[in-house]
Design a protein around this motif. Structure first.
Motif, PDB file in Angstrom:
ATOM      1  N   GLU A 122      21.623  49.637  58.045  1.00 29.29           N
ATOM      2  CA  GLU A 122      20.181  49.508  57.881  1.00 29.29           C
ATOM      3  C   GLU A 122      19.815  49.974  56.479  1.00 29.29           C
ATOM      4  OE1 GLU A 122      17.547  50.979  61.093  1.00 29.29           O
ATOM      5  OE2 GLU A 122      16.866  52.379  59.568  1.00 29.29           O
ATOM      6  N   LEU A 123      18.865  49.320  55.833  1.00 27.09           N
ATOM      7  CA  LEU A 123      18.432  49.696  54.490  1.00 27.09           C
ATOM      8  C   LEU A 123      16.960  50.097  54.506  1.00 27.09           C
ATOM      9  CD1 LEU A 123      20.087  46.830  52.426  1.00 27.09           C
ATOM     10  CD2 LEU A 123      20.865  49.185  52.623  1.00 27.09           C
ATOM     11  N   GLN A 124      16.648  51.196  53.836  1.00 30.64           N
ATOM     12  CA  GLN A 124      15.275  51.667  53.666  1.00 30.64           C
ATOM     13  C   GLN A 124      14.948  51.581  52.178  1.00 30.64           C
ATOM     14  OE1 GLN A 124      13.148  52.844  56.021  1.00 30.64           O
ATOM     15  NE2 GLN A 124      14.603  52.644  57.698  1.00 30.64           N
ATOM     16  N   VAL A 125      13.887  50.871  51.816  1.00 34.38           N
ATOM     17  CA  VAL A 125      13.491  50.756  50.418  1.00 34.38           C
ATOM     18  C   VAL A 125      12.098  51.354  50.236  1.00 34.38           C
ATOM     19  CG1 VAL A 125      14.927  48.752  49.930  1.00 34.38           C
ATOM     20  CG2 VAL A 125      12.617  48.413  50.743  1.00 34.38           C
ATOM     21  N   ASP A 126      11.848  51.919  49.060  1.00 41.59           N
ATOM     22  CA  ASP A 126      10.545  52.507  48.760  1.00 41.59           C
ATOM     23  C   ASP A 126       9.614  51.511  48.090  1.00 41.59           C
ATOM     24  OD1 ASP A 126      11.333  54.992  49.745  1.00 41.59           O
ATOM     25  OD2 ASP A 126      12.178  55.576  47.818  1.00 41.59           O
ATOM     26  N   VAL A 127      10.183  50.651  47.251  1.00 39.47           N
ATOM     27  CA  VAL A 127       9.380  49.696  46.494  1.00 39.47           C
ATOM     28  C   VAL A 127       9.837  48.294  46.862  1.00 39.47           C
ATOM     29  CG1 VAL A 127       8.750  48.909  44.200  1.00 39.47           C
ATOM     30  CG2 VAL A 127       9.119  51.320  44.608  1.00 39.47           C
ATOM     31  N   TRP A 128       8.881  47.442  47.108  1.00 36.30           N
ATOM     32  CA  TRP A 128       9.149  46.061  47.469  1.00 36.30           C
ATOM     33  C   TRP A 128       8.174  45.186  46.712  1.00 36.30           C
ATOM     34  CZ3 TRP A 128      13.090  43.730  49.508  1.00 36.30           C
ATOM     35  CH2 TRP A 128      12.968  42.454  50.044  1.00 36.30           C
ATOM     36  N   LEU A 129       8.419  43.932  46.652  1.00 38.55           N
ATOM     37  CA  LEU A 129       7.574  43.000  45.920  1.00 38.55           C
ATOM     38  C   LEU A 129       6.104  43.126  46.316  1.00 38.55           C
ATOM     39  CD1 LEU A 129       8.241  40.742  43.877  1.00 38.55           C
ATOM     40  CD2 LEU A 129       8.063  39.146  45.740  1.00 38.55           C
ATOM     41  N   ASN A 189       4.475  45.779  47.377  1.00 36.13           N
ATOM     42  CA  ASN A 189       3.797  47.034  47.049  1.00 36.13           C
ATOM     43  C   ASN A 189       4.146  47.537  45.650  1.00 36.13           C
ATOM     44  OD1 ASN A 189       6.386  48.016  47.399  1.00 36.13           O
ATOM     45  ND2 ASN A 189       5.835  49.551  48.908  1.00 36.13           N
ATOM     46  N   HIS A 190       4.798  46.712  44.833  1.00 34.90           N
ATOM     47  CA  HIS A 190       5.124  47.107  43.464  1.00 34.90           C
ATOM     48  C   HIS A 190       3.899  46.894  42.577  1.00 34.90           C
ATOM     49  CE1 HIS A 190       7.007  47.130  39.513  1.00 34.90           C
ATOM     50  NE2 HIS A 190       8.021  47.751  40.085  1.00 34.90           N
ATOM     51  N   PRO A 191       3.551  47.883  41.747  1.00 34.38           N
ATOM     52  CA  PRO A 191       2.350  47.775  40.918  1.00 34.38           C
ATOM     53  C   PRO A 191       2.325  46.557  39.987  1.00 34.38           C
ATOM     54  CG  PRO A 191       3.174  50.006  40.853  1.00 34.38           C
ATOM     55  CD  PRO A 191       4.184  49.185  41.606  1.00 34.38           C
ATOM     56  N   PHE A 192       3.468  46.141  39.492  1.00 30.43           N
ATOM     57  CA  PHE A 192       3.499  44.990  38.583  1.00 30.43           C
ATOM     58  C   PHE A 192       3.063  43.714  39.290  1.00 30.43           C
ATOM     59  CE2 PHE A 192       5.686  41.369  36.647  1.00 30.43           C
ATOM     60  CZ  PHE A 192       5.221  41.483  35.349  1.00 30.43           C
ATOM     61  N   TYR A 193       3.494  43.524  40.518  1.00 29.29           N
ATOM     62  CA  TYR A 193       3.198  42.295  41.250  1.00 29.29           C
ATOM     63  C   TYR A 193       1.877  42.337  41.996  1.00 29.29           C
ATOM     64  CZ  TYR A 193       8.034  41.283  40.186  1.00 29.29           C
ATOM     65  OH  TYR A 193       9.205  41.064  39.529  1.00 29.29           O
ATOM     66  N   THR A 194       1.323  43.518  42.210  1.00 28.27           N
ATOM     67  CA  THR A 194       0.057  43.619  42.941  1.00 28.27           C
ATOM     68  C   THR A 194      -1.132  43.781  42.004  1.00 28.27           C
ATOM     69  OG1 THR A 194       0.337  46.010  43.168  1.00 28.27           O
ATOM     70  CG2 THR A 194       1.152  44.620  44.970  1.00 28.27           C
ATOM     71  N   ASP A 195      -0.923  43.667  40.693  1.00 31.74           N
ATOM     72  CA  ASP A 195      -1.972  43.804  39.674  1.00 31.74           C
ATOM     73  C   ASP A 195      -2.667  45.159  39.714  1.00 31.74           C
ATOM     74  OD1 ASP A 195      -1.514  41.324  38.587  1.00 31.74           O
ATOM     75  OD2 ASP A 195      -2.948  40.325  39.906  1.00 31.74           O
ATOM     76  N   SER A 196      -1.992  46.186  40.210  1.00 24.69           N
ATOM     77  CA  SER A 196      -2.572  47.525  40.191  1.00 24.69           C
ATOM     78  C   SER A 196      -1.991  48.354  39.053  1.00 24.69           C
ATOM     79  CB  SER A 196      -2.336  48.231  41.528  1.00 24.69           C
ATOM     80  OG  SER A 196      -0.954  48.404  41.749  1.00 24.69           O
TER      81      SER A 196
END
Length: 72
Positions: free
Chosen positions: A32-39, A41-48
């Motif tokens: 099983e893999l746990q990731v903190d950043v994903w497409l 919720n990443h600031p670059f892709y969410t314009d935040s």
């Protein structure tokens, strides 16, 4: 021919989780893999993402070394 007994077990349908939500299935050596950043919720892709550049690099360099600006 690869040597037997030295390679990790390969799981073909490993679930990938982010914030407890299932994202997708991938191949991995982990169950099983746990990731903190994903497409999603990443600031670059969410314009935040905000870039703060109050003074440019060239201007700081010129000011630091007391050089005259080359702008005309």
């Amino acid at each position: 021919m690869p040597k037997p007994e030295i390679h990790p077990t390969w799981f073909t349908d490993t679930p990938v989780f982010c914030d407890g939500k299932l994202l997708c299935y991938v191949g991995s050596t982990k169950r099983e893999l746990q990731v903190d950043v994903w497409l999603a919720n990443h600031p670059f892709y969410t314009d935040s993402q905000t870039l703060i550049d109050s003074e440019g690099r060239v201007e700081r360099f010129m000011k630091k070394y007391g050089l005259e600006s080359t702008d005309k």
